[in-house]
Write an enzyme that holds these catalytic residues in place. Structure first.
Site, PDB file in Angstrom:
ATOM      1  N   LYS A  61       0.841  -1.211   0.000  1.00  0.00           N
ATOM      2  CA  LYS A  61       0.000   0.000   0.000  1.00  0.00           C
ATOM      3  C   LYS A  61       0.875   1.259   0.000  1.00  0.00           C
ATOM      4  CE  LYS A  61      -3.740  -2.580   2.124  1.00  0.00           C
ATOM      5  NZ  LYS A  61      -4.361  -3.075   3.356  1.00  0.00           N
ATOM      6  N   GLN A  64      -5.304  -1.783   9.720  1.00  0.00           N
ATOM      7  CA  GLN A  64      -5.029  -3.045   9.029  1.00  0.00           C
ATOM      8  C   GLN A  64      -5.554  -4.222   9.856  1.00  0.00           C
ATOM      9  OE1 GLN A  64      -3.406  -3.514   5.898  1.00  0.00           O
ATOM     10  NE2 GLN A  64      -4.100  -5.600   6.244  1.00  0.00           N
ATOM     11  N   ASP A 110     -11.668   2.513   4.306  1.00  0.00           N
ATOM     12  CA  ASP A 110     -12.115   1.192   3.850  1.00  0.00           C
ATOM     13  C   ASP A 110     -13.616   0.996   4.069  1.00  0.00           C
ATOM     14  OD1 ASP A 110     -11.752  -1.149   2.504  1.00  0.00           O
ATOM     15  OD2 ASP A 110     -10.743  -2.217   4.124  1.00  0.00           O
TER      16      ASP A 110
END
Ligand code: NDP
Length: 283
Positions: free
Chosen positions: A52, A96, A119
């Site tokens: 990322k 994460q 997200d």
């Protein structure tokens, strides 16, 4: 023989478009920035974070990574999230997954301000998705829909079967497909007659996390198959990554199929950058 849906190339083209948009907003004085938080020692998470970071640098988005070890006080993670929520230079926050077993992922995700929830996993953004309101949707399902549209411009009216109902992949994907006017069936570990139901699918997406779970008995001839699974297996003394779908078995029956690796994975990361760009433009 199925058409292989090349996620790596599609993600690369998409990233080039993102870079152009990033350059444009930078010329207007907006510097998009993503903060990523990793908790616990997990080599796979470290790998995902570095992928990322690399793409962020390539498209011109600045990134910062905060790492906590496995022994961390809940308050420390919460305080960091509150601090990032207030930081005007940060547009996007990613927590994460997975977290160490003693920490509840959803409890921490919900501390992220919905306008920085890159997200789309906060209850507020999931609620928007479920009620069809504009908002930020999760990156993997967005990437899957993007791939589908490269082989099937209009998915309306197609029967999409999704294997797996996690809040990161299966549920939001089912909702995105429903919002795109598919007829959707969502299957899980209590579902019965999986192969029979899957054989009615024009679009079959597998996100169960079980290596080579889906064989040709699951596939209607001419179906599009999207394999989300990332499973590490030992073979001939070495380890390798395979999907949920037995690619070779399914290849002659399906119309189109994603490989693993280089299918859904690169699209997830590209959509993370696209969501960061959206958040930087909106808020
Ligand atoms: P979860 O473990 O959270 O969810 C798995 C789902 O599969 C659950 O809904 C479970 O059902 C269902 N399931 C498990 N076994 C069966 C079975 N025998 N029959 C039917 N359904 C079953 O996984 P995730 O959604 O987080 O991830 C799924 C896979 O996708 C993993 O391999 C993961 O690594 C990969 N992944 C890949 C990404 C990418 O970018 N390529 C991104 C995210 C995930 P139940 O709810 O009843 O337990």
């Amino acid at each position: 023989m199925a058409k292989i849906i090349d996620g790596k190339t599609i993600a690369k083209e998409f990233s080039e478009q993102i870079k152009k948009r990033v350059d444009e907003i930078k010329s207007r004085g907006i510097e998009p920035r993503i903060a990523m938080i990793r908790v616990g020692e997990n080599p796979a998470s470290d790998k995902y974070i570095s992928v990322k970071e690399k793409l962020a640098a390539e498209v011109g988005i600045s990134s910062v990574v905060y790492k906590f070890g496995s022994v961390v006080k809940e308050r420390e993670i919460a305080d960091l999230i509150f601090q990032l929520n207030e930081d005007k230079k940060v547009h996007a926050i990613l927590l994460q997954s997975p977290l160490p077993k003693n920490l509840q992922f959803r409890a921490f995700v919900n501390l992220i301000h919905p306008n920085k929830d890159v997200d789309g996993l906060t209850t507020i953004n999931q609620g928007k998705l479920f009620s069809g309101e504009p908002g930020i949707a999760p990156c993997t399902p967005l990437g899957i829909l993007h791939l589908l549209r490269t082989v099937c411009e209009d998915v309306a009216g197609r029967h999409a079967v999704v294997l797996g109902r996690s809040s990161i992949v299966g549920r939001p994907l089912a909702q995105l497909l429903l919002n795109a006017n598919c007829t959707v069936t969502l299957l899980h570990s209590y579902s019965k007659d999986l192969p029979e139901i899957c054989r009615t699918a024009d679009i079959l997406v597998s996100a169960v996390g079980k290596p080579l779970f889906v064989g040709k008995e699951f596939i209607k001839p001419g179906a599009t198959v999207i394999d989300v699974g990332i499973n590490r297996i030992e073979q001939n003394g070495s380890s390798k990554i395979v999907g949920d779908v037995d690619f070779n078995d399914v290849f002659d029956v399906a119309e189109a199929i994603t490989p693993v690796p280089n299918g859904v994975g690169p699209m997830t990361v590209a959509h993370l950058m696209h969501n960061t760009l959206k958040l930087a433009c909106y808020y």
